[in-house]
Design a protein around this motif. Structure first.
Motif, PDB file in Angstrom:
ATOM      1  N   VAL A 532      21.156 -25.444  -8.867  1.00 14.49           N
ATOM      2  CA  VAL A 532      20.766 -25.160  -7.481  1.00 14.49           C
ATOM      3  C   VAL A 532      19.518 -24.280  -7.513  1.00 14.49           C
ATOM      4  O   VAL A 532      19.582 -23.111  -7.896  1.00 14.49           O
ATOM      5  N   TYR A 533      18.410 -24.851  -7.106  1.00 15.63           N
ATOM      6  CA  TYR A 533      17.161 -24.106  -7.063  1.00 15.63           C
ATOM      7  C   TYR A 533      16.841 -23.657  -5.637  1.00 15.63           C
ATOM      8  O   TYR A 533      16.126 -22.690  -5.419  1.00 15.63           O
ATOM      9  N   ARG A 534      17.376 -24.387  -4.674  1.00 13.64           N
ATOM     10  CA  ARG A 534      17.347 -24.014  -3.262  1.00 13.64           C
ATOM     11  C   ARG A 534      18.659 -24.494  -2.668  1.00 13.64           C
ATOM     12  O   ARG A 534      19.058 -25.632  -2.882  1.00 13.64           O
ATOM     13  N   GLY A 535      19.312 -23.631  -1.928  1.00 14.89           N
ATOM     14  CA  GLY A 535      20.599 -23.995  -1.356  1.00 14.89           C
ATOM     15  C   GLY A 535      21.588 -22.868  -1.505  1.00 14.89           C
ATOM     16  O   GLY A 535      21.233 -21.690  -1.412  1.00 14.89           O
ATOM     17  N   ARG A 536      22.858 -23.216  -1.783  1.00 12.54           N
ATOM     18  CA  ARG A 536      23.890 -22.192  -1.841  1.00 12.54           C
ATOM     19  C   ARG A 536      25.027 -22.627  -2.748  1.00 12.54           C
ATOM     20  O   ARG A 536      25.132 -23.795  -3.132  1.00 12.54           O
ATOM     21  N   GLY A 537      25.858 -21.676  -3.097  1.00 13.57           N
ATOM     22  CA  GLY A 537      27.010 -21.949  -3.941  1.00 13.57           C
ATOM     23  C   GLY A 537      28.179 -21.079  -3.532  1.00 13.57           C
ATOM     24  O   GLY A 537      28.017 -20.044  -2.880  1.00 13.57           O
ATOM     25  N   THR A 538      29.369 -21.514  -3.941  1.00 20.58           N
ATOM     26  CA  THR A 538      30.586 -20.766  -3.643  1.00 20.58           C
ATOM     27  C   THR A 538      31.284 -20.419  -4.945  1.00 20.58           C
ATOM     28  O   THR A 538      31.465 -21.287  -5.819  1.00 20.58           O
ATOM     29  N   TYR A 539      31.691 -19.162  -5.078  1.00 23.76           N
ATOM     30  CA  TYR A 539      32.390 -18.640  -6.255  1.00 23.76           C
ATOM     31  C   TYR A 539      33.802 -18.239  -5.818  1.00 23.76           C
ATOM     32  O   TYR A 539      33.961 -17.482  -4.844  1.00 23.76           O
ATOM     33  N   ARG A 540      34.821 -18.715  -6.551  1.00 34.08           N
ATOM     34  CA  ARG A 540      36.209 -18.397  -6.185  1.00 34.08           C
ATOM     35  C   ARG A 540      36.989 -17.956  -7.423  1.00 34.08           C
ATOM     36  O   ARG A 540      36.825 -18.523  -8.512  1.00 34.08           O
ATOM     37  N   THR A 541      37.843 -16.951  -7.230  1.00 28.43           N
ATOM     38  CA  THR A 541      38.723 -16.512  -8.310  1.00 28.43           C
ATOM     39  C   THR A 541      39.897 -15.764  -7.691  1.00 28.43           C
ATOM     40  O   THR A 541      39.972 -15.572  -6.468  1.00 28.43           O
ATOM     41  N   THR A 542      40.829 -15.331  -8.556  1.00 24.36           N
ATOM     42  CA  THR A 542      41.933 -14.457  -8.156  1.00 24.36           C
ATOM     43  C   THR A 542      41.836 -13.187  -8.990  1.00 24.36           C
ATOM     44  O   THR A 542      41.627 -13.252 -10.209  1.00 24.36           O
TER      45      THR A 542
END
Length: 869
Positions: A532-542
């Protein structure tokens, strides 16, 4: 040191100025960026520049606009720069091409591709093999396009700029780096002059003093400063000593200032961003000027003579007036040396501390007399060689003294003319003035009343006809007859002003944009590492937050919406600065989710915050649980000044002496069984910190943190002695990393495709009425019906209003830009509260995201307006 004259492809530069195929001329140049405009508007904008009297455009070519991903190139549609250059030639304009590789321009990453930061051994803007290999790939694509369109054989390109304001950047081998860029340009057949601009007057810092690379200067003075002229004249002389002209490749936009630069010796005057534009999509930069953490807006407009929507502002007419003066004087001005007035000049108004003059070729002078008073104030009086003359406030007439008139068909001398000469022909001189003007011809002194619009003033002296026009008439001047009759072009129609208009139907989609899975990772990876050079991401954990009161987030950028145990925290836009996050309400094992959006990569190299370094990556950074906090402000040993052995023990910053401002070093051991973070509280001026006698790093008040691995470390803090400053405190946070992250991404292509997929008949949508209430972290995709709108040749402005929302807009299959409506950092550029739909672009889709903050997320209104003229 002298420099060889640059002569190739009909473009010659030397101390006397610029000659293009043997014709001398002062070049007025406007910035005009194809990548910030719809392709459909290129021709109209180029013609607008030409009609302003400017003869040239300068244009950046952004590397990362054309290389979309490593090795994936695009030169089509709005990226067809070759077509833009061809249009410039058809329009009759020259071009100064600026392919970088770095361009700044408040553009994403300064045009350096985001993935360059993934290689730890690659160092941007350095004479370094890995970076130069990437530059070669870019130059192999773009330089042939420029070489094919050089003047005069096949195109309008008269100069090519290498790099951009390198004197702002810590380049270790400037000569080697610029030599490498120069050699690549030459190998691709670039024969027009190669230039490099200095951003703060450091010519060697910008050019490396490399033979064949011609220095240019960027000046951004205070328009009201009385000291512009002596500074600019100094550079005119410095360059003349090298047998080169003064090329001003960027400067302010006000023509009062540009006249002062012209009088001070400039042969090229290129005010930056005279023709404004737009940062479509995810292309704005971050961290621009002043306080760090600045965001660039969708609009890219700093008050140039043409607005972002194409409307002509008052400075447009000022451009036409200045161009007429330059044309009227022709080679006499183009070959004029820089000087100071030969006659005394005084004034009863604020003016230059040292006025400039040009020694005209063939005799006489052109003198700039700026009135630095506020527009609308009463005119002042200047006294030029003992003769009082009127000068309008907020103006800078270019007065002529002792000019032989034989080239204009009169056997005499123009002793003084207090107003702009806008045309000269056999036996006729035409001036422009908004105040009474004074002309002294031989022994005759003539006072001409201020001309009214549409009512020229005429007088004949010694057989010479003098005509005075109001400025509004002067810009429409076509010709002046021998008897003083003037022929004017028709006045342009007055722009209409339209009221805001209602939106059509608003429908909400049920579906959400698809997330692409990006794997499971022990620690959060950079978004660029996930493609991803432009845009967004989602990070998930517990995470297990039993007994944990706070988290520490380090290195996050740009915009982070963090949810812990279902609670959405206020949006973080700290640009990498460590953030302490209160999680006392969570407890036990809870879910953690972070949505991270790239607003843009840094276009400048700001060392105060990690994400504002040039080439810095984007993403969540690292998240830590804080397992303990210990005050370590005491028991520092003191080294420096007269502190001897054994070293005195003091609190951090507690040593006192008379040597104010001299650095003092404080040392102590720091022990931690886990990774830890040293927090220096109360930092005002930057301090230097080293760990285990390693290379010192600078710690700023914007990010006063130092991460330490587990173990025992010898920490040194060096700071200037400042007895009246606030005391420093130090605390140590014991840390454990939050691990086991599942990632998903949505780059700008994914989001744009989803926005364009809407079918008006899709049953998976439903009508809504505003206001639209959202929960923090909730998103709504809205399709807005614009089919009822009458056409507009300037398109439409979309103005969402609400609390705790961010809005992204799309039309015609392209992302328009983004708006942050509430609780946001500082913005630069144009109106940061509107999106613009260009004329002919169909449809409107909005992504509205609710954020946490003082109020509830709500899109209250959605107003459509015709852009201001």
């Amino acid at each position: 040191m002298s420099r060889p004259t640059a002569l190739s492809s009909g473009v010659e530069l030397d101390a006397r100025g610029i000659r293009i195929e043997g014709t001398e001329g002062v070049v007025l140049c406007a910035s005009l960026f194809y990548f910030r405009l719809p392709r459909e508007q290129w021709r109209a904008r180029l013609e607008q520049v030409r009609d302003s009297g400017y003869t040239c455009v300068d244009v950046y070519l952004p590397w990362n606009f054309h290389e979309l991903a490593p090795g994936r190139w695009s030169f089509e549609g709005r990226r067809d720069v070759a077509a833009f250059l061809d249009l410039a030639q058809e329009t009759g304009l020259y071009v100064i091409a600026r392919p970088g590789p770095y361009i700044c321009s408040e553009w994403d990453g300064g045009a350096l591709p985001a993935w360059l930061g993934l290689d730890p051994d690659l160092r941007v803007r350095q004479h370094e093999p890995r970076f130069l290999a990437q530059v070669t790939a870019w130059f192999d694509q773009v330089l042939p396009l420029l070489a094919e369109r050089q003047y005069p054989a096949n195109g309008p390109v008269i100069m090519v700029q290498l790099e951009n304001e390198l004197d702002f950047f810590d380049c270790e081998d400037r000569a080697g780096y610029l030599t490498a860029l120069r050699d690549q340009a030459l190998s691709h057949g670039i024969t027009v002059p190669l230039i490099a601009c200095s951003g703060q007057g450091d010519i060697e810092g910008a050019t490396g003093d490399v033979p064949g690379v011609i220095p240019a200067c960027n000046f951004y003075p205070d328009d009201d400063s009385p000291d512009i002229e002596p500074e600019v004249r100094r550079y005119t002389q410095v360059l003349a000593d090298r047998d080169l002209p003064l090329l001003i490749t960027e400067t302010n936009r006000r023509h009062r200032t540009l006249r002062r630069l012209l009088a001070s010796g400039a042969s090229l005057i290129a005010p930056y961003l005279q023709s404004s534009g737009w940062n479509f999509g995810y292309t704005p930069s971050t961290g621009n000027w002043g306080d760090p953490g600045n965001l660039m807006s969708h609009g890219y407009d700093f008050g140039g003579y043409v607005s972002s929507t194409g409307a002509e502002r008052p400075e447009y007419a000022q451009a036409q007036l200045l161009a007429r003066v330059i044309d009227a004087l022709g080679s006499r001005l183009a070959l004029a040396g820089s000087s100071v007035p030969r006659v005394p000049v005084t004034a009863d108004f604020p003016t230059s501390s040292s006025p400039s003059a040009r020694d005209l070729d063939g005799g006489g002078q052109l003198i700039a007399v700026p009135h630095l008073g506020t527009a609308g104030a009463a005119p002042g009086t200047a006294v030029v060689n003992g003769i009082p003359v009127a000068v309008a406030a907020d103006s800078c007439p270019l007065m002529l003294t002792d000019v032989p008139l034989r080239p204009w068909g009169h056997d005499g001398t123009l002793t003084l003319a207090s107003a702009d000469l806008v045309a000269a022909a056999d036996g006729v001189l035409t001036f422009s003035s908004e105040v009474p003007l004074t002309v002294v011809l031989g022994g005759n002194r003539v006072e001409i009343p201020a001309p009214a619009v549409g009512v020229p003033e005429r007088v004949t002296v010694e057989g010479l006809t003098l005509v005075a026009l109001a400025p509004g008439d002067a810009v429409r001047l076509r010709a002046t007859e021998r008897d003083g009759t003037v022929r004017l072009a028709d006045a342009p129609p007055r722009p209409s002003t339209a009221q805001p208009i209602d939106v059509g139907d608003v429908r909400r989609r049920v579906a959400e944009a698809h997330e692409e899975r990006a794997g499971v990772h022990e620690l959060p990876p950079a978004l660029e590492a996930l493609g991803v050079y432009r845009g967004r991401g989602t990070y998930r954990t517990t995470a297990d937050l039993t007994g944990v009161d706070e988290l520490l987030l380090v290195g996050a950028a740009d915009i982070v919406d963090l949810s812990v145990g279902g609670r959405v925290h206020p949006t973080i836009a700290g640009f990498g600065a460590a953030q302490r996050i209160d999680v006392r309400e969570a407890g036990g094992r809870v879910g953690v989710e972070a949505v991270v959006e790239i607003w843009g990569h840094a276009n400048f190299d700001d060392a105060r915050l990690p994400a504002l370094r040039l080439g810095a990556l984007r993403g969540l950074g690292s998240l830590w649980t804080v397992r303990g906090v210990t005050d370590v402000s005491a028991l520092w040993t003191v080294h420096g000044h007269w502190a001897g052995l054994p070293a005195p023990v003091r609190g951090l910053g507690g040593w006192s002496s008379t040597r104010v401002g001299i650095p003092v070093t404080y040392r102590r051991e720091i022990r931690s069984a886990t990774a830890s973070a040293l927090h220096l509280r109360g930092v005002v001026e930057p301090v230097r910190v080293s760990v285990d006698d390693g290379e010192p790093r600078t710690v700023h008040r914007e990010d006063p943190w130092v991460l330490l691995p587990a173990g025992t470390h010898r920490v040194s803090v060096m700071l200037p002695h400042h007895p009246s400053g606030g005391g420093l405190r130090a605390e140590l946070l014991g840390l454990e990393p939050v691990t086991g992250w599942t990632c998903a991404v949505q780059n700008d292509d994914v989001l744009t495709r989803f926005a364009a997929e809407a079918d008006p008949a899709d049953p998976e949508r439903y009508d809504i009425r505003l206001p639209l209430a959202l929960e923090p972290g909730e998103e709504a995709w809205l399709d807005v019906d614009l089919s009822h709108l009458p056409p507009s040749d300037k398109g439409f402005a979309v103005r969402p209003a609400g609390t705790q929302i961010r809005v992204t807009g799309w039309a015609a299959g392209e992302c328009l830009g983004r708006i942050w409506a509430d609780g946001r950092p500082a913005f630069s550029g144009g109106d940061s509260n509107i999106l613009w739909i260009p004329p002919g672009w169909s449809g409107l889709t909005l992504l509205v995201r609710g954020t946490a903050g003082p109020g509830n997320p709500e899109l209250r209104t959605l107003r459509l307006e015709y852009p201001d003229d």
